[in-house]
Design a protein around this motif. Structure first.
Motif, PDB file in Angstrom:
ATOM      1  N   UNK A 246       0.825  -1.211   0.000  1.00 52.41           N
ATOM      2  CA  UNK A 246       0.000   0.000   0.000  1.00 52.41           C
ATOM      3  C   UNK A 246       0.860   1.262   0.000  1.00 52.41           C
ATOM      4  N   UNK A 247       1.957   1.260   0.751  1.00 51.48           N
ATOM      5  CA  UNK A 247       2.819   2.442   0.792  1.00 51.48           C
ATOM      6  C   UNK A 247       3.410   2.744  -0.580  1.00 51.48           C
ATOM      7  N   UNK A 248       3.885   1.722  -1.274  1.00 48.05           N
ATOM      8  CA  UNK A 248       4.442   1.933  -2.606  1.00 48.05           C
ATOM      9  C   UNK A 248       3.371   2.429  -3.582  1.00 48.05           C
ATOM     10  N   UNK A 249       2.173   1.868  -3.502  1.00 44.53           N
ATOM     11  CA  UNK A 249       1.086   2.265  -4.403  1.00 44.53           C
ATOM     12  C   UNK A 249       0.687   3.717  -4.166  1.00 44.53           C
ATOM     13  N   UNK A 250       0.536   4.094  -2.886  1.00 49.62           N
ATOM     14  CA  UNK A 250       0.144   5.469  -2.558  1.00 49.62           C
ATOM     15  C   UNK A 250       1.250   6.456  -2.951  1.00 49.62           C
ATOM     16  N   UNK A 251       2.497   6.076  -2.693  1.00 55.02           N
ATOM     17  CA  UNK A 251       3.620   6.953  -3.039  1.00 55.02           C
ATOM     18  C   UNK A 251       3.669   7.229  -4.540  1.00 55.02           C
ATOM     19  N   UNK A 252       3.427   6.196  -5.335  1.00 58.21           N
ATOM     20  CA  UNK A 252       3.434   6.374  -6.796  1.00 58.21           C
ATOM     21  C   UNK A 252       2.290   7.286  -7.236  1.00 58.21           C
ATOM     22  N   UNK A 253       1.092   7.054  -6.711  1.00 59.52           N
ATOM     23  CA  UNK A 253      -0.063   7.881  -7.080  1.00 59.52           C
ATOM     24  C   UNK A 253       0.152   9.342  -6.692  1.00 59.52           C
ATOM     25  N   UNK A 254       0.735   9.553  -5.514  1.00 55.57           N
ATOM     26  CA  UNK A 254       0.963  10.929  -5.063  1.00 55.57           C
ATOM     27  C   UNK A 254       2.025  11.621  -5.918  1.00 55.57           C
ATOM     28  N   UNK A 255       3.043  10.866  -6.312  1.00 58.04           N
ATOM     29  CA  UNK A 255       4.079  11.439  -7.177  1.00 58.04           C
ATOM     30  C   UNK A 255       3.476  11.895  -8.501  1.00 58.04           C
ATOM     31  N   UNK A 256       2.661  11.038  -9.122  1.00 54.56           N
ATOM     32  CA  UNK A 256       2.024  11.386 -10.398  1.00 54.56           C
ATOM     33  C   UNK A 256       1.091  12.587 -10.223  1.00 54.56           C
ATOM     34  N   UNK A 257       0.340  12.602  -9.128  1.00 55.56           N
ATOM     35  CA  UNK A 257      -0.601  13.702  -8.875  1.00 55.56           C
ATOM     36  C   UNK A 257       0.137  15.019  -8.683  1.00 55.56           C
ATOM     37  N   UNK A 258       1.192  15.013  -7.867  1.00 55.03           N
ATOM     38  CA  UNK A 258       1.953  16.241  -7.600  1.00 55.03           C
ATOM     39  C   UNK A 258       2.658  16.743  -8.856  1.00 55.03           C
ATOM     40  N   UNK A 259       3.155  15.820  -9.684  1.00 56.17           N
ATOM     41  CA  UNK A 259       3.770  16.222 -10.951  1.00 56.17           C
ATOM     42  C   UNK A 259       2.736  16.901 -11.851  1.00 56.17           C
ATOM     43  N   UNK A 260       1.530  16.360 -11.885  1.00 55.61           N
ATOM     44  CA  UNK A 260       0.472  16.956 -12.694  1.00 55.61           C
ATOM     45  C   UNK A 260       0.114  18.359 -12.217  1.00 55.61           C
TER      46      UNK A 260
END
Length: 345
Positions: A246-260
């Motif tokens: 879950x930590x890896x999944x959330x970290x990836x989603x947050x990275x993509x969101x913040x980049x956007x």
């Protein structure tokens, strides 16, 4: 990159004052009467109200639209029959709607408990609404409510209140019938004795129900707290088992969101003079939505990170608190069994 606490539990559904609880939740007493459930608004649209429950939302869920004079009486009657099914499923399963042979009416006759409905009344109504005596919980069911170590969410308070309300209606209806029987047949007639016997029986059931309800109320908050802690414990164990994923999944989603978010901000800065009102508003709206989503992801990450760091301790603390509640409930059950076992014979 910075990468929540579970909601605080609050138990407010039941007061320890059983008389207050009964007053707030007891349905109205019924006497034999007629109701017209059909409602027609100023535009001719038809809906139904069954025993003070507006059933229009259920018609919409079934995608049923009725309008006079375009909808036939047969179609309206079929829709009403569907609403009766909805009523039994969602409100009062202890009521039985007896369909008569009258196809020209939608009227309901709400009978007294134990009333023998005449053919004349049946001919004048579409349905006869009978009250079946609600089932009283068994001792085994109550025992499980107290002693289960897993969630036991069934609402026996509601069951007993419904049972209590029915017995009160029996007493009211038969008290009125008793007066009539005494006037016509005399105090010692079979009719009067029959009503008297039912009143005595219902009165004893009221005493039983109040006694059981009063004892159950003493553990009302612990029942809900036990269920909350048992669910929380199961949730913690599952999250701890899968925390790294879950930590890896959330970290990836947050990275993509913040980049956007950053790219959209840069896009606005580069084209501040070229974008029109609607283009600029659209991008700003996308940025706001992404910021809210990023905050939500951050909360999720914080929760899982706390579980990764302190999972065993959190699980043990929850288990200890659950054990404390289970101990209280076992002690309360011993008290309940001593005081109420005769009410289940």
């Amino acid at each position: 990159m910075k990468i929540s606490a579970i909601n605080v539990y609050s138990a407010q559904r039941y007061s320890n004052n059983s008389n207050k609880t009964q007053k707030n939740m007891t349905p109205q007493s019924f006497s034999g009467r007629t109701e017209n459930p059909e409602k027609v608004n100023e535009y001719g649209f038809v809906s139904f109200s069954i025993l003070n429950h507006d059933m229009s939302d259920f018609l919409r869920q079934r995608d049923i639209r009725l309008q006079k004079p375009y909808s036939s009486q047969e179609k309206i009657a079929e829709a009403f029959a569907k609403n009766i099914e909805d009523y039994n499923e969602n409100f009062e399963p202890d009521r039985y709607f007896e369909k008569t042979e009258n196809t020209d009416s939608l009227k309901l006759y709400i009978a007294d408990p134990n009333e023998v409905v005449t053919e004349k009344v049946k001919n004048e109504h579409a349905y006869i609404v009978h009250d079946n005596e609600p089932k009283f919980p068994t001792m085994e069911q109550i025992r499980s409510k107290y002693l289960s170590e897993s969630p036991e969410p069934h609402d026996y308070f509601k069951d007993i209140l419904r049972y209590l309300a029915y017995q009160k209606r029996v007493i009211l209806a038969d008290s009125n019938n008793l007066k009539t029987a005494e006037c016509h047949f005399g105090l010692n007639s079979d009719e009067a004795e029959g009503y008297t016997d039912r009143i005595v029986s219902a009165s004893q059931k009221v005493v039983k129900a109040r006694n059981v309800l009063g004892e159950l109320n003493k553990s009302g908050e612990d029942f809900m707290y036990r269920d909350f802690l048992a669910n929380k414990l199961q949730d913690l164990k599952q999250k701890y088992k899968t925390v790294d994923i879950h930590l890896k999944d959330i970290e990836f989603k947050k990275y993509i969101t913040d980049e956007g978010i950053q790219k959209n901000k840069e896009l606005l800065e580069r084209n501040s003079k070229n974008f029109g009102y609607y283009e600029r508003n659209g991008i700003q709206g996308a940025i706001r939505s992404s910021i809210e989503y990023s905050k939500k992801l951050q909360k999720q990450y914080d929760e899982y990170f706390a579980i990764k760091q302190n999972g065993p301790q959190m699980i043990q603390e929850t288990q200890d608190e659950l054990n404390n509640v289970l101990t209280r409930l076992r002690q309360n059950y011993e008290d309940f069994e001593r005081k109420c076992s005769n009410d289940f014979e």
